[in-house]
Write a protein that holds these residues in place. Structure first.
Motif, short mmCIF file in Angstrom:
data_model
loop_
_atom_site.label_atom_id
_atom_site.label_comp_id
_atom_site.label_asym_id
_atom_site.label_seq_id
_atom_site.Cartn_x
_atom_site.Cartn_y
_atom_site.Cartn_z
N LYS A 1 -1.81 3.23 -2.54
CA LYS A 1 -2.48 3.08 -1.24
C LYS A 1 -1.61 3.71 -0.15
O LYS A 1 -0.41 3.48 -0.09
CB LYS A 1 -2.71 1.61 -0.92
CG LYS A 1 -3.68 0.94 -1.86
CD LYS A 1 -3.80 -0.54 -1.56
CE LYS A 1 -4.73 -1.21 -2.56
NZ LYS A 1 -4.78 -2.68 -2.38
N MET A 2 -2.26 4.49 0.69
CA MET A 2 -1.57 5.22 1.76
C MET A 2 -2.43 5.11 3.00
O MET A 2 -3.65 5.11 2.90
CB MET A 2 -1.44 6.69 1.33
CG MET A 2 -0.68 7.59 2.25
SD MET A 2 1.08 7.25 2.43
CE MET A 2 1.70 7.14 0.78
N PRO A 3 -1.83 5.02 4.19
CA PRO A 3 -2.65 5.00 5.40
C PRO A 3 -3.24 6.38 5.69
O PRO A 3 -2.76 7.38 5.16
CB PRO A 3 -1.67 4.59 6.49
CG PRO A 3 -0.35 5.06 6.00
CD PRO A 3 -0.39 4.93 4.50
N LYS A 4 -4.26 6.39 6.54
CA LYS A 4 -4.79 7.67 6.99
C LYS A 4 -3.73 8.34 7.87
O LYS A 4 -2.79 7.69 8.32
CB LYS A 4 -6.11 7.49 7.74
CG LYS A 4 -6.00 6.75 9.04
CD LYS A 4 -7.36 6.60 9.69
CE LYS A 4 -7.25 5.88 11.02
NZ LYS A 4 -8.49 5.83 11.74
N LYS A 5 -3.88 9.62 8.09
CA LYS A 5 -2.93 10.37 8.93
C LYS A 5 -2.84 9.68 10.30
O LYS A 5 -3.84 9.44 10.95
CB LYS A 5 -3.39 11.82 9.09
CG LYS A 5 -2.39 12.70 9.78
CD LYS A 5 -1.21 12.99 8.89
CE LYS A 5 -0.29 14.01 9.55
NZ LYS A 5 0.85 14.30 8.74
N GLY A 6 -1.63 9.33 10.68
CA GLY A 6 -1.41 8.66 11.95
C GLY A 6 -1.63 7.16 11.89
O GLY A 6 -1.47 6.47 12.89
N GLY A 7 -1.99 6.65 10.72
CA GLY A 7 -2.26 5.21 10.58
C GLY A 7 -0.99 4.40 10.43
O GLY A 7 0.08 4.92 10.10
N ALA A 8 -1.11 3.11 10.67
CA ALA A 8 0.03 2.20 10.55
C ALA A 8 0.36 1.96 9.09
O ALA A 8 -0.51 1.99 8.23
CB ALA A 8 -0.32 0.87 11.23
N GLY A 9 1.63 1.75 8.82
CA GLY A 9 2.06 1.40 7.47
C GLY A 9 2.63 2.54 6.65
O GLY A 9 2.89 2.37 5.47
N LEU A 10 2.85 3.69 7.26
CA LEU A 10 3.35 4.84 6.51
C LEU A 10 4.72 4.56 5.90
O LEU A 10 4.95 4.85 4.73
CB LEU A 10 3.41 6.09 7.38
CG LEU A 10 3.96 7.34 6.70
CD1 LEU A 10 3.11 7.72 5.49
CD2 LEU A 10 4.04 8.50 7.68
N ALA A 11 5.64 3.99 6.67
CA ALA A 11 6.99 3.74 6.16
C ALA A 11 6.96 2.84 4.93
O ALA A 11 7.62 3.12 3.91
CB ALA A 11 7.88 3.13 7.25
N ASP A 12 6.18 1.77 4.99
CA ASP A 12 6.07 0.86 3.84
C ASP A 12 5.44 1.57 2.64
O ASP A 12 5.89 1.40 1.50
CB ASP A 12 5.23 -0.37 4.20
CG ASP A 12 5.95 -1.31 5.15
OD1 ASP A 12 7.20 -1.24 5.26
OD2 ASP A 12 5.25 -2.12 5.81
N SER A 13 4.42 2.36 2.88
CA SER A 13 3.76 3.08 1.79
C SER A 13 4.70 4.07 1.11
O SER A 13 4.71 4.19 -0.12
CB SER A 13 2.52 3.82 2.29
OG SER A 13 1.55 2.91 2.71
N LEU A 14 5.51 4.76 1.90
CA LEU A 14 6.47 5.71 1.31
C LEU A 14 7.54 4.98 0.51
O LEU A 14 7.96 5.45 -0.56
CB LEU A 14 7.09 6.58 2.39
CG LEU A 14 6.14 7.58 3.07
CD1 LEU A 14 6.88 8.36 4.16
CD2 LEU A 14 5.49 8.51 2.07
N GLU A 15 7.98 3.82 1.00
CA GLU A 15 8.94 3.01 0.22
C GLU A 15 8.31 2.56 -1.09
O GLU A 15 8.96 2.60 -2.14
CB GLU A 15 9.42 1.81 1.04
CG GLU A 15 10.38 2.21 2.15
CD GLU A 15 10.89 1.02 2.95
OE1 GLU A 15 10.83 -0.13 2.46
OE2 GLU A 15 11.36 1.25 4.08
N ASN A 16 7.05 2.14 -1.06
CA ASN A 16 6.36 1.76 -2.28
C ASN A 16 6.23 2.95 -3.23
O ASN A 16 6.34 2.80 -4.45
CB ASN A 16 4.97 1.20 -1.96
CG ASN A 16 5.04 -0.10 -1.19
OD1 ASN A 16 6.02 -0.83 -1.23
ND2 ASN A 16 3.97 -0.40 -0.46
N LEU A 17 6.02 4.12 -2.68
CA LEU A 17 5.91 5.33 -3.48
C LEU A 17 7.20 5.59 -4.25
O LEU A 17 7.18 5.89 -5.44
CB LEU A 17 5.57 6.53 -2.59
CG LEU A 17 5.40 7.88 -3.26
CD1 LEU A 17 4.26 7.85 -4.27
CD2 LEU A 17 5.14 8.95 -2.20
#
Length: 174
Positions: free
Chosen positions: A136-152
């Motif tokens: 799961k990834m946020p849309k471009k400019g969406g909140a939660g990018l840092a957490d999603s990249l850490e999960n990645l």
């Protein structure tokens, strides 16, 4: 852990939709959004050994050639894991990412994870989520990018270590 990331021309920093005809290529550096992923990988003694890229229209016009080339190059470079994306909410790139993940799953021993936003990409997610790992990834400019990249990065580590992905998939994937 040695990681290869596959991006479209936009996420690789090579231009916008007007550059969708960008031929496939690669560099032994982190490009575009891959630079953000690499910062997290370095903390875990891992690295991006290559960024592969291709314009979405070029991919559609040369699908078989691109899939074969990306797979063979990842194997030649002895990647431990491949990331397809993040695609954010770009549907053409999400389709490309889903097809690349499916091809790797069927034709390579290198584990692969896709990363995409649900917005504009639900049909692609539904098509590939049962057999492929889609984070799961946020849309471009969406909140939660840092957490999603850490999960990645965590997902990559688990994949490279051939760990059981059941809990990770339930918590962070579609």
């Amino acid at each position: 852990m040695k990681v290869i990331i596959i991006l479209d021309q936009i996420q690789a920093g090579l231009g916008g939709k007007e550059r969708a005809d960008t031929p496939y290529g690669g560099k032994k550096i982190a490009m575009g959004i891959a630079e953000n992923v690499e910062k997290l990988l370095i903390k875990n003694d891992s690295e991006i050994i290559g960024t592969f890229y291709c314009g979405t229209q070029y991919y559609q016009d040369h699908r078989t050639e691109v899939l074969n080339k990306f797979t063979k190059m990842a194997e030649k470079m002895q990647a431990d894991v491949v990331i397809a994306g993040p695609t954010f909410d770009y549907p053409e790139f999400a389709q490309m990412s889903g097809e690349i993940a499916e091809y790797f799953r069927m034709n390579s021993d290198i584990p692969i994870v896709s990363a995409m936003a649900q917005e504009k990409n639900q049909d692609v997610i539904d098509r590939y989520k049962d057999d492929n790992l889609i984070l799961k990834m946020p849309k471009k400019g969406g909140a939660g990018l840092a957490d999603s990249l850490e999960n990645l990065v965590v997902g990559c580590e688990l994949l490279a270590g051939h760990a059981d992905m059941t809990k990770f998939k339930a918590d962070f994937c579609y």
